[in-house]
Scaffold this motif. Sequence first.
Motif, mmCIF file in Angstrom:
data_model
loop_
_atom_site.group_PDB
_atom_site.id
_atom_site.type_symbol
_atom_site.label_atom_id
_atom_site.label_comp_id
_atom_site.label_asym_id
_atom_site.label_seq_id
_atom_site.Cartn_x
_atom_site.Cartn_y
_atom_site.Cartn_z
ATOM 1 N N GLU A 154 0.985 -1.276 0.018
ATOM 2 C CA GLU A 154 -0.063 -0.003 -0.116
ATOM 3 C C GLU A 154 0.713 1.274 -0.131
ATOM 4 O O GLU A 154 0.393 2.325 -0.869
ATOM 5 C CB GLU A 154 -0.946 -0.047 1.301
ATOM 6 C CG GLU A 154 -2.060 1.084 1.432
ATOM 7 C CD GLU A 154 -3.076 1.024 2.652
ATOM 8 O OE1 GLU A 154 -4.076 0.739 2.147
ATOM 9 O OE2 GLU A 154 -2.640 1.344 3.525
ATOM 10 N N GLN A 155 1.833 1.115 0.739
ATOM 11 C CA GLN A 155 2.960 2.321 0.741
ATOM 12 C C GLN A 155 3.711 2.609 -0.720
ATOM 13 O O GLN A 155 3.675 3.686 -1.058
ATOM 14 C CB GLN A 155 4.051 1.965 1.893
ATOM 15 C CG GLN A 155 3.564 2.143 3.289
ATOM 16 C CD GLN A 155 4.640 1.510 4.052
ATOM 17 O OE1 GLN A 155 5.800 1.291 3.758
ATOM 18 N NE2 GLN A 155 4.099 1.906 5.586
ATOM 19 N N GLU A 159 -2.963 4.012 -1.848
ATOM 20 C CA GLU A 159 -4.316 3.543 -1.025
ATOM 21 C C GLU A 159 -5.199 2.510 -1.664
ATOM 22 O O GLU A 159 -5.474 2.684 -2.819
ATOM 23 C CB GLU A 159 -5.022 4.823 -0.697
ATOM 24 C CG GLU A 159 -6.083 4.687 0.416
ATOM 25 C CD GLU A 159 -5.527 4.551 1.745
ATOM 26 O OE1 GLU A 159 -6.054 3.959 2.675
ATOM 27 O OE2 GLU A 159 -4.549 4.952 2.035
ATOM 28 N N LYS A 305 -9.139 -1.561 8.858
ATOM 29 C CA LYS A 305 -9.274 -0.849 7.665
ATOM 30 C C LYS A 305 -9.404 -1.364 6.334
ATOM 31 O O LYS A 305 -10.285 -1.332 5.455
ATOM 32 C CB LYS A 305 -8.088 0.078 7.474
ATOM 33 C CG LYS A 305 -8.139 1.075 6.135
ATOM 34 C CD LYS A 305 -7.002 1.926 6.144
ATOM 35 C CE LYS A 305 -5.873 1.037 5.528
ATOM 36 N NZ LYS A 305 -4.497 1.890 4.916
#
Length: 330
Positions: A154-155, A159, A305
């Motif tokens: 994700e980094q 996102e 999340k």
Amino acid sequence: MKRLFRGLLAAALIAGSALPASAEGLIRISEQFGTLYVPFHILRDQKLIEKHGKALGVDITVEWQKLSGGNAVNDALLSGSIDIASAGIGPFLTVWDRTKGAVKVIGAFGAQPSYLLTNKDSIKSLKDFGPNDRIATPAAIVSVQGRTLQIASEQAFGEGQQNKLDANQVTLPHPDATAALLSGSTEITAHLSNSPFQEQALKDPKIHKIWSSYDVLGGPLTPTLAYSTVKFRSENPKTYEAFFLAFQEATAIADKDRKLAAETYVKVEKSKLDPAFIQQVISNPEVKFTLVPLNTQKFADFLYKTGAIKVKPASWKDYTFPELHDQPGS
């Protein structure tokens, strides 16, 4: 740490079901691979559980099982085959969520970084992995290594792109993954490893490090935890207390005397590695043996999340037993 062991209410693991309970005086423990488990090696070699049991007035029989991967560990715990589980923060949070808090952390094994290693010169970052490159983890996607890779993805990719490299992950125990990476003759081109396997692999000039889990998480993480059921703790208070005190004592020994810790690792694991090499590995300034969970809340927030768990813990204390609650965890 506080001793809050008696007068506890029993709780079922899953509503409406009851799993077989061990009798007071018997404890069945799982362990995996790596120097993170040195506290277990010490308490096993020095018979610290038995020592603390005698002090509490109970003779304790200790049985050990070597398992690999959080899924296998959680299955064993939920089936009643083991009493003390040891696995990564990812698999733990999954079973904590699944059982609605009926499984909790006894203590962490300590903070040690995991390295993403590769045997391909062309791979310098996650963006360089092709569709045929395979990344070995102890349990694809769900292990602490697998989840760390998702956070890093994700980094790297943006996102919502945490699953970008899920298809590249394969399940292999650390010893097998290290052998595959070093051979260069399999589809395994990378391994999200742990100590001492990552340091052993880096001795080969064909292997290089892409990043450390500390880089991804912004600091030290206690990636692996010992955990049990509320039910076992409640129904076996003296056995549980003896285990906790032994784990606490062994962790303090490991953090204070790295030479003894290294020698015990080699002895218990029947390892062919030089104790001096193991001592060097665990004397890394980034390594700390501690029962206190560190940076685990970041994992919990990420799993919530991304929908991997349904309940978001308000604090690390929500998923740990109260013996740790007077400590500065995270």
